[in-house]
Enzyme design. Sequence first.
Site, PDB file in Angstrom:
ATOM      1  N   ARG A   1      31.614   8.948 -22.628  1.00 26.70           N
ATOM      2  CA  ARG A   1      30.539   9.851 -23.365  1.00 26.70           C
ATOM      3  C   ARG A   1      30.936  11.115 -22.874  1.00 26.70           C
ATOM      4  O   ARG A   1      30.934  11.373 -21.651  1.00 26.70           O
ATOM      5  CB  ARG A   1      29.392   9.064 -22.861  1.00 26.70           C
ATOM      6  CG  ARG A   1      28.177   9.810 -23.561  1.00 26.70           C
ATOM      7  CD  ARG A   1      26.641   9.375 -23.819  1.00 26.70           C
ATOM      8  NE  ARG A   1      26.195   8.867 -22.293  1.00 26.70           N
ATOM      9  CZ  ARG A   1      26.129   7.666 -21.880  1.00 26.70           C
ATOM     10  NH1 ARG A   1      26.924   6.729 -22.381  1.00 26.70           N
ATOM     11  NH2 ARG A   1      25.523   7.340 -20.528  1.00 26.70           N
TER      12      ARG A   1
ATOM     13  N   TYR B   1      32.600   3.198 -26.862  1.00 30.38           N
ATOM     14  CA  TYR B   1      32.421   2.132 -25.795  1.00 30.38           C
ATOM     15  C   TYR B   1      33.121   0.896 -26.147  1.00 30.38           C
ATOM     16  O   TYR B   1      32.649   0.233 -27.092  1.00 30.38           O
ATOM     17  CB  TYR B   1      30.986   1.856 -25.438  1.00 30.38           C
ATOM     18  CG  TYR B   1      30.264   3.081 -25.418  1.00 30.38           C
ATOM     19  CD1 TYR B   1      29.989   3.769 -24.226  1.00 30.38           C
ATOM     20  CD2 TYR B   1      29.641   3.577 -26.303  1.00 30.38           C
ATOM     21  CE1 TYR B   1      29.562   4.790 -23.952  1.00 30.38           C
ATOM     22  CE2 TYR B   1      29.023   4.856 -26.170  1.00 30.38           C
ATOM     23  CZ  TYR B   1      28.813   5.501 -24.905  1.00 30.38           C
ATOM     24  OH  TYR B   1      28.301   6.611 -24.973  1.00 30.38           O
TER      25      TYR B   1
ATOM     26  N   GLU C   1      25.678  14.247 -27.286  1.00 30.25           N
ATOM     27  CA  GLU C   1      26.479  13.130 -26.558  1.00 30.25           C
ATOM     28  C   GLU C   1      27.011  11.985 -27.422  1.00 30.25           C
ATOM     29  O   GLU C   1      26.534  10.869 -27.157  1.00 30.25           O
ATOM     30  CB  GLU C   1      25.473  12.841 -25.602  1.00 30.25           C
ATOM     31  CG  GLU C   1      24.129  12.308 -26.278  1.00 30.25           C
ATOM     32  CD  GLU C   1      23.212  11.758 -25.048  1.00 30.25           C
ATOM     33  OE1 GLU C   1      23.545  10.861 -24.299  1.00 30.25           O
ATOM     34  OE2 GLU C   1      21.883  11.804 -24.872  1.00 30.25           O
TER      35      GLU C   1
ATOM     36  N   ASP D   1      26.781  10.143 -15.869  1.00 32.52           N
ATOM     37  CA  ASP D   1      25.572  10.818 -16.707  1.00 32.52           C
ATOM     38  C   ASP D   1      24.527  10.825 -15.709  1.00 32.52           C
ATOM     39  O   ASP D   1      23.696   9.949 -15.422  1.00 32.52           O
ATOM     40  CB  ASP D   1      25.247   9.534 -17.678  1.00 32.52           C
ATOM     41  CG  ASP D   1      24.085  10.016 -18.485  1.00 32.52           C
ATOM     42  OD1 ASP D   1      23.471  10.967 -18.402  1.00 32.52           O
ATOM     43  OD2 ASP D   1      23.876   9.162 -19.861  1.00 32.52           O
TER      44      ASP D   1
ATOM     45  N   HIS E   1      14.052  12.300 -22.337  1.00 30.58           N
ATOM     46  CA  HIS E   1      14.133  12.043 -24.157  1.00 30.58           C
ATOM     47  C   HIS E   1      12.533  12.774 -24.509  1.00 30.58           C
ATOM     48  O   HIS E   1      11.626  12.070 -24.255  1.00 30.58           O
ATOM     49  CB  HIS E   1      13.971  10.389 -24.333  1.00 30.58           C
ATOM     50  CG  HIS E   1      15.115   9.991 -23.910  1.00 30.58           C
ATOM     51  ND1 HIS E   1      15.572   8.597 -23.491  1.00 30.58           N
ATOM     52  CD2 HIS E   1      16.546  10.503 -23.586  1.00 30.58           C
ATOM     53  CE1 HIS E   1      16.696   8.515 -23.204  1.00 30.58           C
ATOM     54  NE2 HIS E   1      17.485   9.607 -23.284  1.00 30.58           N
TER      55      HIS E   1
ATOM     56  N   HIS F   1      24.923   4.350 -30.329  1.00 35.61           N
ATOM     57  CA  HIS F   1      23.588   5.054 -30.092  1.00 35.61           C
ATOM     58  C   HIS F   1      23.625   6.517 -30.793  1.00 35.61           C
ATOM     59  O   HIS F   1      24.372   6.735 -31.634  1.00 35.61           O
ATOM     60  CB  HIS F   1      23.372   5.547 -28.537  1.00 35.61           C
ATOM     61  CG  HIS F   1      24.546   6.310 -27.887  1.00 35.61           C
ATOM     62  ND1 HIS F   1      24.953   7.551 -28.250  1.00 35.61           N
ATOM     63  CD2 HIS F   1      25.533   5.784 -27.065  1.00 35.61           C
ATOM     64  CE1 HIS F   1      25.758   8.115 -27.748  1.00 35.61           C
ATOM     65  NE2 HIS F   1      26.442   6.883 -27.012  1.00 35.61           N
TER      66      HIS F   1
ATOM     67  N   GLU G   1      28.432  14.819 -22.857  1.00 35.53           N
ATOM     68  CA  GLU G   1      27.087  15.149 -22.891  1.00 35.53           C
ATOM     69  C   GLU G   1      26.748  16.577 -22.591  1.00 35.53           C
ATOM     70  O   GLU G   1      26.808  16.948 -21.398  1.00 35.53           O
ATOM     71  CB  GLU G   1      25.876  14.125 -22.408  1.00 35.53           C
ATOM     72  CG  GLU G   1      24.643  14.585 -22.673  1.00 35.53           C
ATOM     73  CD  GLU G   1      23.726  13.418 -22.301  1.00 35.53           C
ATOM     74  OE1 GLU G   1      23.883  12.689 -21.367  1.00 35.53           O
ATOM     75  OE2 GLU G   1      22.651  13.536 -22.842  1.00 35.53           O
TER      76      GLU G   1
ATOM     77  N   ASP H   1      20.558  16.958 -18.297  1.00 33.10           N
ATOM     78  CA  ASP H   1      21.058  15.741 -18.793  1.00 33.10           C
ATOM     79  C   ASP H   1      22.440  15.981 -19.147  1.00 33.10           C
ATOM     80  O   ASP H   1      22.826  16.355 -20.430  1.00 33.10           O
ATOM     81  CB  ASP H   1      20.248  15.188 -20.002  1.00 33.10           C
ATOM     82  CG  ASP H   1      20.584  13.741 -20.372  1.00 33.10           C
ATOM     83  OD1 ASP H   1      21.507  13.123 -19.628  1.00 33.10           O
ATOM     84  OD2 ASP H   1      20.184  13.166 -21.548  1.00 33.10           O
TER      85      ASP H   1
ATOM     86  N   HIS I   1      23.453   1.530 -20.532  1.00 33.94           N
ATOM     87  CA  HIS I   1      22.356   1.988 -19.455  1.00 33.94           C
ATOM     88  C   HIS I   1      22.960   1.234 -17.990  1.00 33.94           C
ATOM     89  O   HIS I   1      21.916   0.594 -17.507  1.00 33.94           O
ATOM     90  CB  HIS I   1      21.036   1.648 -19.971  1.00 33.94           C
ATOM     91  CG  HIS I   1      20.489   2.773 -20.794  1.00 33.94           C
ATOM     92  ND1 HIS I   1      19.232   2.403 -21.502  1.00 33.94           N
ATOM     93  CD2 HIS I   1      20.942   3.950 -21.453  1.00 33.94           C
ATOM     94  CE1 HIS I   1      19.027   3.386 -22.370  1.00 33.94           C
ATOM     95  NE2 HIS I   1      20.003   4.113 -22.343  1.00 33.94           N
TER      96      HIS I   1
ATOM     97  N   ASP J   1       0.612  -1.136   0.005  1.00 31.97           N
ATOM     98  CA  ASP J   1      -0.025   0.291   0.077  1.00 31.97           C
ATOM     99  C   ASP J   1       0.763   1.251  -0.006  1.00 31.97           C
ATOM    100  O   ASP J   1       0.460   2.292   0.361  1.00 31.97           O
ATOM    101  CB  ASP J   1      -0.895  -0.011   1.361  1.00 31.97           C
ATOM    102  CG  ASP J   1      -0.235  -0.316   2.551  1.00 31.97           C
ATOM    103  OD1 ASP J   1       1.130  -0.456   2.635  1.00 31.97           O
ATOM    104  OD2 ASP J   1      -0.666   0.214   3.537  1.00 31.97           O
TER     105      ASP J   1
ATOM    106  N   HIS K   1      19.190  13.858 -28.426  1.00 29.22           N
ATOM    107  CA  HIS K   1      17.609  13.791 -28.345  1.00 29.22           C
ATOM    108  C   HIS K   1      17.288  15.228 -27.759  1.00 29.22           C
ATOM    109  O   HIS K   1      17.898  16.059 -26.922  1.00 29.22           O
ATOM    110  CB  HIS K   1      17.198  12.727 -27.538  1.00 29.22           C
ATOM    111  CG  HIS K   1      17.882  12.562 -26.146  1.00 29.22           C
ATOM    112  ND1 HIS K   1      17.384  13.631 -24.948  1.00 29.22           N
ATOM    113  CD2 HIS K   1      19.066  12.012 -25.431  1.00 29.22           C
ATOM    114  CE1 HIS K   1      18.046  13.175 -23.975  1.00 29.22           C
ATOM    115  NE2 HIS K   1      19.244  12.279 -24.229  1.00 29.22           N
TER     116      HIS K   1
HETATM  117  N1  GLY Z   1      20.767   9.702 -19.519  1.00 34.62           N
HETATM  118  C1  GLY Z   1      20.258   9.275 -20.779  1.00 34.62           C
HETATM  119  C2  GLY Z   1      20.486   9.869 -21.810  1.00 34.62           C
HETATM  120  O1  GLY Z   1      21.667  10.399 -22.023  1.00 34.62           O
HETATM  121  O2  GLY Z   1      19.844   9.826 -22.894  1.00 34.62           O
HETATM  122 MN    MN Z   2      21.043  12.124 -23.068  1.00 35.50          MN
HETATM  123 MN    MN Z   3      22.700  11.432 -20.035  1.00 31.03          MN
END
Ligand code: GLY
Ligand code: MN
Ligand code: MN
Length: 440
Positions: A407, A381, A377, A253, A354, A343, A409, A264, A236, A32, A347
Amino acid sequence: MIKPQLLEFMRRMDPNSVAIIPAARESVRSHDTHYRYRQNSDFFYLTGFEEPDAIAVVAPAKEKKFTLFVRPRDREREIWEGYRAGVDGAVSDYSADEAFPLSEFDEKLAEILDGPSALYYAFGHTTPEMDQKIIRQLTLMRETNRKPLEPPQTIVDPSSIIHEMRVFKSSEEIEIMQRAADIAAEAHVEAMKAVRPRMKEYEVEALIESIFRRHGSAGPSYTSIIGSGANATVLHYISNQGTLRDGDLLLVDAGAEYQGYASDITRTFPINGKFTQAQRDIYDLVLTTQMSCIDMVRPGVRLEDLKTHSIEMLTEGMVNLGLLKGEPAKLIEEKKYMQFYMHNLGHFLGIDVHDAGRYYFKGESRPAEPGMVMTIEPGLYISPDTSNIPEEFNKDVPEKYLGIGVRIEDDVLVTENGARVLTHKVPKDAGEIEALMAIK
Ligand code: GLY
Ligand code: MN
Ligand code: MN
């Protein structure tokens, strides 16, 4: 005051139409107890109302254009769960023309659906119960042909309007997003200063998220990724249980959600404060690519052209480093770069990390336009696991690069003159990072 977004939504609706936009429901965490509530993004965008279960009915041709169905005031429930605006608050604080308790929605649905020629409702995106309720009512009205009922003939997905509006941020939204970016930037800088070998990834997560909360952020805008060493090669990675090792990189990240809007940011930096040469090889390639893509951002550039540019720069760089073998043009044509860059470049960013909005129209990549906010970004990898590399990829990966994931970003606003980097306060030049980390 009624939100300008709701006024604009009404302006873009078919004049003789009605929209039914439900809020998010609460969701059970266990038994609950519930997850902390987060409003449905479209509902929040149009109304600013943050209570669960509500339903907005929008009818631009009617005298009462904006109706809210809400949880009524309830002394017992408010003792447990806190204040509710109730029907009076929905009118006085959220500019509804009228408001009713939620329990009256079912009986008023026939009236709501009688007259407008189009209904805006997102079937499949709310709850099956609400979908069923609306289908049942429409069916009933269509079958009752000996009464003067006029149910809508056309059903339209409201996101065709709302999501396109959400692509372009107002100056008020940009101000909030700048704050979300500043909070996340501060957290990343503090993480760089605090990181040491033998810390746990979750300690870095705790530090970052405590800074988010201290500034009034609701928390992370997605589950923070704190990947040290080879964990950074898992796109991820969110378990964040690992131990930071001397000589490895750490990929962070993490973004904050502030007043409903996301930031982000990703930064990758050496756990002991000094990049090795192999790490610098990869890092500098990703960084020059990222900065070159940001330089390209201006009104008119197609989003796909940015991605293509990142592929070209990374592929050429990977050939120079011996990660890929062959002619860059051929490697691109055969998508061989996807062994290490799998990737997208970025975005849209907004209420959702996103964010809503279309990237293609009729198969054509859309151009950047002022007011869009997006991430840039790129990353590389290099999995340490060479046992299952598919036949078409390079099996002969230089050993010094195995287990490196990088990465970088940033969040950028498209302006008339090019990109404004909202997240510029976190260093990304390798030398600058090392200098910051040296101040212990
Ligand atoms: N952290 C999710 C992305 O960078 O898209
Ligand atoms: Mn991102
Ligand atoms: Mn990110």
